[in-house]
Motif scaffolding. Structure first.
Motif, PDB file in Angstrom:
ATOM      1  N   MET A 147     -23.095  56.039  82.538  1.00 34.53           N
ATOM      2  CA  MET A 147     -21.887  55.240  82.745  1.00 34.53           C
ATOM      3  C   MET A 147     -21.943  53.943  81.951  1.00 34.53           C
ATOM      4  N   TYR A 148     -23.120  53.332  81.913  1.00 30.97           N
ATOM      5  CA  TYR A 148     -23.261  52.113  81.120  1.00 30.97           C
ATOM      6  C   TYR A 148     -23.147  52.419  79.626  1.00 30.97           C
ATOM      7  N   GLU A 149     -23.730  53.515  79.198  1.00 33.79           N
ATOM      8  CA  GLU A 149     -23.716  53.850  77.778  1.00 33.79           C
ATOM      9  C   GLU A 149     -22.307  54.163  77.278  1.00 33.79           C
ATOM     10  N   TYR A 150     -21.540  54.919  78.080  1.00 34.29           N
ATOM     11  CA  TYR A 150     -20.236  55.395  77.609  1.00 34.29           C
ATOM     12  C   TYR A 150     -19.052  54.662  78.253  1.00 34.29           C
ATOM     13  N   GLY A 151     -19.304  53.933  79.321  1.00 34.75           N
ATOM     14  CA  GLY A 151     -18.193  53.291  80.021  1.00 34.75           C
ATOM     15  C   GLY A 151     -18.116  51.792  79.848  1.00 34.75           C
ATOM     16  N   TYR A 152     -19.214  51.169  79.365  1.00 26.25           N
ATOM     17  CA  TYR A 152     -19.215  49.715  79.306  1.00 26.25           C
ATOM     18  C   TYR A 152     -18.164  49.181  78.340  1.00 26.25           C
ATOM     19  N   LEU A 153     -18.198  49.612  77.109  1.00 30.52           N
ATOM     20  CA  LEU A 153     -17.250  49.083  76.117  1.00 30.52           C
ATOM     21  C   LEU A 153     -15.799  49.421  76.442  1.00 30.52           C
ATOM     22  N   PRO A 154     -15.477  50.649  76.899  1.00 31.60           N
ATOM     23  CA  PRO A 154     -14.077  50.900  77.267  1.00 31.60           C
ATOM     24  C   PRO A 154     -13.556  49.992  78.375  1.00 31.60           C
ATOM     25  N   LEU A 155     -14.458  49.473  79.211  1.00 32.95           N
ATOM     26  CA  LEU A 155     -14.038  48.519  80.236  1.00 32.95           C
ATOM     27  C   LEU A 155     -14.061  47.088  79.723  1.00 32.95           C
ATOM     28  N   ALA A 156     -15.067  46.754  78.923  1.00 39.97           N
ATOM     29  CA  ALA A 156     -15.224  45.371  78.465  1.00 39.97           C
ATOM     30  C   ALA A 156     -14.217  44.992  77.390  1.00 39.97           C
ATOM     31  N   ILE A 157     -13.938  45.904  76.457  1.00 43.24           N
ATOM     32  CA  ILE A 157     -13.054  45.556  75.337  1.00 43.24           C
ATOM     33  C   ILE A 157     -11.661  45.142  75.803  1.00 43.24           C
ATOM     34  N   PRO A 158     -11.025  45.853  76.754  1.00 42.99           N
ATOM     35  CA  PRO A 158      -9.713  45.370  77.227  1.00 42.99           C
ATOM     36  C   PRO A 158      -9.774  43.964  77.820  1.00 42.99           C
ATOM     37  N   ILE A 159     -10.885  43.626  78.487  1.00 43.13           N
ATOM     38  CA  ILE A 159     -11.016  42.276  79.039  1.00 43.13           C
ATOM     39  C   ILE A 159     -11.125  41.257  77.910  1.00 43.13           C
ATOM     40  N   TRP A 160     -11.882  41.593  76.863  1.00 44.41           N
ATOM     41  CA  TRP A 160     -11.979  40.693  75.714  1.00 44.41           C
ATOM     42  C   TRP A 160     -10.618  40.506  75.053  1.00 44.41           C
ATOM     43  N   ILE A 161      -9.843  41.582  74.986  1.00 46.91           N
ATOM     44  CA  ILE A 161      -8.508  41.485  74.381  1.00 46.91           C
ATOM     45  C   ILE A 161      -7.599  40.608  75.231  1.00 46.91           C
ATOM     46  N   LEU A 162      -7.642  40.804  76.543  1.00 49.37           N
ATOM     47  CA  LEU A 162      -6.849  39.950  77.432  1.00 49.37           C
ATOM     48  C   LEU A 162      -7.245  38.485  77.258  1.00 49.37           C
ATOM     49  N   GLY A 163      -8.549  38.236  77.121  1.00 46.73           N
ATOM     50  CA  GLY A 163      -8.994  36.873  76.896  1.00 46.73           C
ATOM     51  C   GLY A 163      -8.505  36.311  75.580  1.00 46.73           C
TER      52      GLY A 163
END
Length: 204
Positions: free
Chosen positions: A100-116
């Motif tokens: 989950m960390y390997e394949y799910g981290y960036l798909p969750l983190a990138i939208p937050i970075w974009i919102l920021g």
């Protein structure tokens, strides 16, 4: 916060400990944040308080917006992945948290970075005007994760690898997140009380 921002690498750190690349990354983070701190370009280390009244319409400096964006991603994504990993283990009897960390981290983190980047997160907006309330969400999340994550780590190390233990971990971890969030909403934790118009930030 920047050190643990690469989530899969952080998972490997807790799984196997430090190695050369992680020590190098830690050194880079310490150097860059140290330089920023000396220059007063980190939240909380400015030569004088940047925000005196949280309701004032003041420009939100870029360094604050970057720091709080990455902090939001760490707070949200780590908690979400750990809850998902525990729930999966409880429902299937198998652990897939590493995957989950390997394949799910960036798909969750990138939208937050974009919102920021677009100023759509609390404390990351172009103006500091709403931070008297927005800071409550941020510090509530920080309190919840800083309490829940270490306790989950202790439970992971001490409890046996059984289904019953996984259920206990999920209940305790989710319970801490929920309880601390409720306490923050009630303003019972440091920096979670709303700053009202006319009140000085330094009074908190």
């Amino acid at each position: 916060m920047f050190f643990i921002a690469p989530g899969p690498s952080t998972f490997a750190l807790f799984e196997r400990g430090f190695d050369g690349p992680k020590l190098a990354w830690l050194g880079i983070v310490l150097l860059c944040t140290g330089i920023a701190a000396v220059r007063g370009r980190l939240p909380g280390v400015e030569p004088r308080p940047y925000i005196i009244r949280f309701v004032e319409d003041r420009p939100n400096p870029l360094y604050r917006r970057v720091c709080y964006t990455f902090a939001w991603s760490v707070v949200i994504v780590f908690a979400a992945l750990n809850v998902a990993g525990l729930a999966y283990a409880v429902s299937t009897g198998e652990w897939r948290l590493k995957q989950m960390y390997e394949y799910g981290y960036l798909p969750l983190a990138i939208p937050i970075w974009i919102l920021g980047a677009f100023g759509l997160l609390p404390r990351v907006k172009p103006s500091t005007q709403g931070e008297g309330t927005e800071r409550r969400y941020f510090y509530g999340g920080v309190w919840a994760c800083c309490i829940a994550q270490p306790i989950l780590g202790v439970l992971w190390k001490t409890l046996p690898r059984t289904h019953e233990a996984d259920v206990i971990k999920l209940i305790i971890f989710s319970g801490i997140l929920t309880t601390v969030a409720w306490m923050a909403w009630r303003g019972m934790l440091p920096r979670t009380r709303p700053i009202v118009p006319g009140e000085l930030a330094i009074s908190d």
